[in-house]
Design an enzyme around this catalytic site. Structure first.
Site, PDB file in Angstrom:
ATOM      1  N   PRO A  40      21.464  83.775  65.867  1.00 42.60           N
ATOM      2  CA  PRO A  40      21.759  85.021  65.145  1.00 42.60           C
ATOM      3  C   PRO A  40      22.213  84.730  63.714  1.00 42.60           C
ATOM      4  CG  PRO A  40      22.836  84.981  67.295  1.00 42.60           C
ATOM      5  CD  PRO A  40      22.326  83.606  67.047  1.00 42.60           C
ATOM      6  N   CYS A  42      23.451  86.981  60.300  1.00 41.73           N
ATOM      7  CA  CYS A  42      23.730  88.285  59.693  1.00 41.73           C
ATOM      8  C   CYS A  42      22.941  88.465  58.404  1.00 41.73           C
ATOM      9  CB  CYS A  42      25.219  88.433  59.418  1.00 41.73           C
ATOM     10  SG  CYS A  42      26.209  88.655  60.901  1.00 41.73           S
ATOM     11  N   ALA A  76      24.647  89.427  64.745  1.00 37.72           N
ATOM     12  CA  ALA A  76      25.809  90.073  65.340  1.00 37.72           C
ATOM     13  C   ALA A  76      25.700  91.590  65.175  1.00 37.72           C
ATOM     14  CB  ALA A  76      27.090  89.570  64.685  1.00 37.72           C
ATOM     15  N   TYR A 200      35.791  85.956  65.719  1.00 37.82           N
ATOM     16  CA  TYR A 200      35.656  87.391  65.944  1.00 37.82           C
ATOM     17  C   TYR A 200      36.437  87.795  67.201  1.00 37.82           C
ATOM     18  CZ  TYR A 200      32.342  86.878  62.165  1.00 37.82           C
ATOM     19  OH  TYR A 200      31.784  86.589  60.938  1.00 37.82           O
ATOM     20  N   ARG A 248      28.284  82.969  73.288  1.00 35.63           N
ATOM     21  CA  ARG A 248      28.493  82.000  72.193  1.00 35.63           C
ATOM     22  C   ARG A 248      29.980  81.720  72.074  1.00 35.63           C
ATOM     23  NH1 ARG A 248      26.072  81.489  66.078  1.00 35.63           N
ATOM     24  NH2 ARG A 248      24.700  80.063  67.197  1.00 35.63           N
ATOM     25  N   LEU A 319      23.576  72.236  61.845  1.00 30.83           N
ATOM     26  CA  LEU A 319      22.894  71.235  61.033  1.00 30.83           C
ATOM     27  C   LEU A 319      21.921  70.387  61.850  1.00 30.83           C
ATOM     28  CD1 LEU A 319      25.557  70.052  58.423  1.00 30.83           C
ATOM     29  CD2 LEU A 319      23.578  71.528  58.093  1.00 30.83           C
ATOM     30  N   ARG A 342      19.697  78.025  59.443  1.00 25.20           N
ATOM     31  CA  ARG A 342      19.278  77.799  58.061  1.00 25.20           C
ATOM     32  C   ARG A 342      17.857  77.247  57.953  1.00 25.20           C
ATOM     33  NH1 ARG A 342      24.729  76.805  58.294  1.00 25.20           N
ATOM     34  NH2 ARG A 342      26.027  77.756  56.662  1.00 25.20           N
TER      35      ARG A 342
END
Length: 377
Positions: A40, A42, A76, A200, A248, A319, A342
């Site tokens: 996920p 954002c 999210a 969160y 998660r 990574l 990424r």
């Protein structure tokens, strides 16, 4: 790993060899074409600041499915308006949002990928400016922000102090997760992930650094995990026995006295027994100013730790940027799935390129792109 009615059935390969990155995996009633999934991410791009996805989300998520990912998990997505990270985040608290998601899940499915959604509540880290804003911290009410909530009235550094949730507030949020799970299924999602990481709300309850309660939702590990377990159980009951349910976790707060990988392993096993199937293992996000040894694959060891100690399936993140690196995570048995973020932003077709690099032939190269396959010779 011992299989029970509450755990997934993992179908790897037809031979005795260890599964690789491009071998399928089956969780409950869903088979994923490979083990390279989109984490996920954002986008902070909801329409009219009302949580409704836009054409941006269709093209963004659709391109990742077209690129060969086994699953594409939407960002999210808040279960209440007050749970959004920013006023521009997505939600699934009403039917307008549900309807707007349907063409997105339809397209993801049409490309052979499994559409997933991450259900979330940001807690004390809600109502923030999106990353490219000139301002930081909590968005004031006159700019569309709101008072945040948390297990305790302890602010995240640089943000406004949240209101402490009451017992009835917590019950209302459990119900909000249930209703969002129902809308997720109606919107066409075939996988749900619960966001209990990155500082969160669910993570805030888990960590003693943010949870200072002295009632049944605070203190002991069992009490701090109570809210998450209630959410897992109610979501599993709502969606039935065939839809995969992920959680998660941030496996460590990277801070003394905080949440750690042993706590994560214990609670992951409890979540498995409550109906969760696979655990997406990240780290950090609860407190600022900590030292994190960032490097290639720096979080994989935590996925391996939870996998071995809790006897659960896990996903590794952090990574992981190359085909051989991702494949090694799977073939070595350190995790069951690799989730990337990424690298998919840099190259939405990364799975197709990775398969070419690993010498794996795929039958899901888009017909429209047949003139440009990845070739290494």
């Amino acid at each position: 790993m011992t299989q029970t009615a509450a755990t997934p059935t993992t179908d790897t390969t037809t031979s005795d060899r260890a599964p690789g990155l491009f071998d399928p995996i089956t969780l409950r009633g869903t088979t994923f074409r490979n083990r390279l999934w989109v984490a996920p991410m954002c986008q902070y791009s909801a329409e009219r600041e009302d949580g409704v996805p836009t054409d941006w989300h269709l093209v963004h998520l659709g391109s990742l499915a077209r690129g060969g990912a086994g699953a594409v998990i939407a960002e999210a997505t808040s279960v209440t308006p007050e749970g959004r990270i920013s006023p521009q985040d997505l939600g699934l608290w009403n039917d307008a949002q549900l309807e707007a998601f349907r063409p997105i899940t339809d397209f993801i499915r049409s490309r052979g990928s499994v559409p997933g959604v991450q259900l979330a509540h940001a807690g004390r880290k809600a109502s923030t400016f999106r990353p490219w804003s000139d301002e930081q911290g909590t968005v004031p009410a006159d700019q569309g922000g709101w008072r945040t909530v948390a297990p305790s009235a302890v602010a995240f550094e640089g943000y406004d102090e949240p209101a402490e949730l009451t017992i009835s507030d917590i019950a209302g949020l459990v119900e909000a997760f249930r209703l969002a799970a129902r809308r997720s299924v109606e919107a066409g999602f075939e996988l749900i992930e619960l966001h209990a990481a990155h500082g969160y709300l669910l993570h805030q309850f888990l960590s003693p650094l943010s949870n200072r309660r002295d009632d049944e939702y605070g203190g002991s590990l069992e009490n701090r995990a109570r809210f998450l377990l209630e959410v897992v159980r109610v979501v599993r009951s709502e969606v039935g026995g065939t839809l995969p349910l992920l959680v998660r976790f941030s496996a460590t707060d990277w801070a003394d006295g905080g949440w750690n990988e042993d706590d994560t392993s214990t609670v992951a096993a409890w979540c498995r027994d409550a109906g969760a199937d696979l655990f997406d293992i990240s780290t950090g996000g609860l407190v600022s100013g900590v030292s994190i040894p960032v490097g290639l694959g720096y979080q994989v060891r935590f996925a391996e730790h939870v996998r071995m100690n809790a006897e659960v399936e896990t996903g590794a993140v952090g990574l992981i940027v190359g085909a051989a690196q991702a494949d090694e995570v799977i073939t070595s048995g350190r995790a069951d799935v690799v989730l990337m973020a990424r690298e998919f932003l840099r190259d939405p077709h990364f799975p197709l390129r990775a398969a070419a690099e690993l010498g794996v032939e795929l039958d899901y190269w888009p017909a429209q792109y047949q003139r440009a396959p990845f070739r290494l010779s």
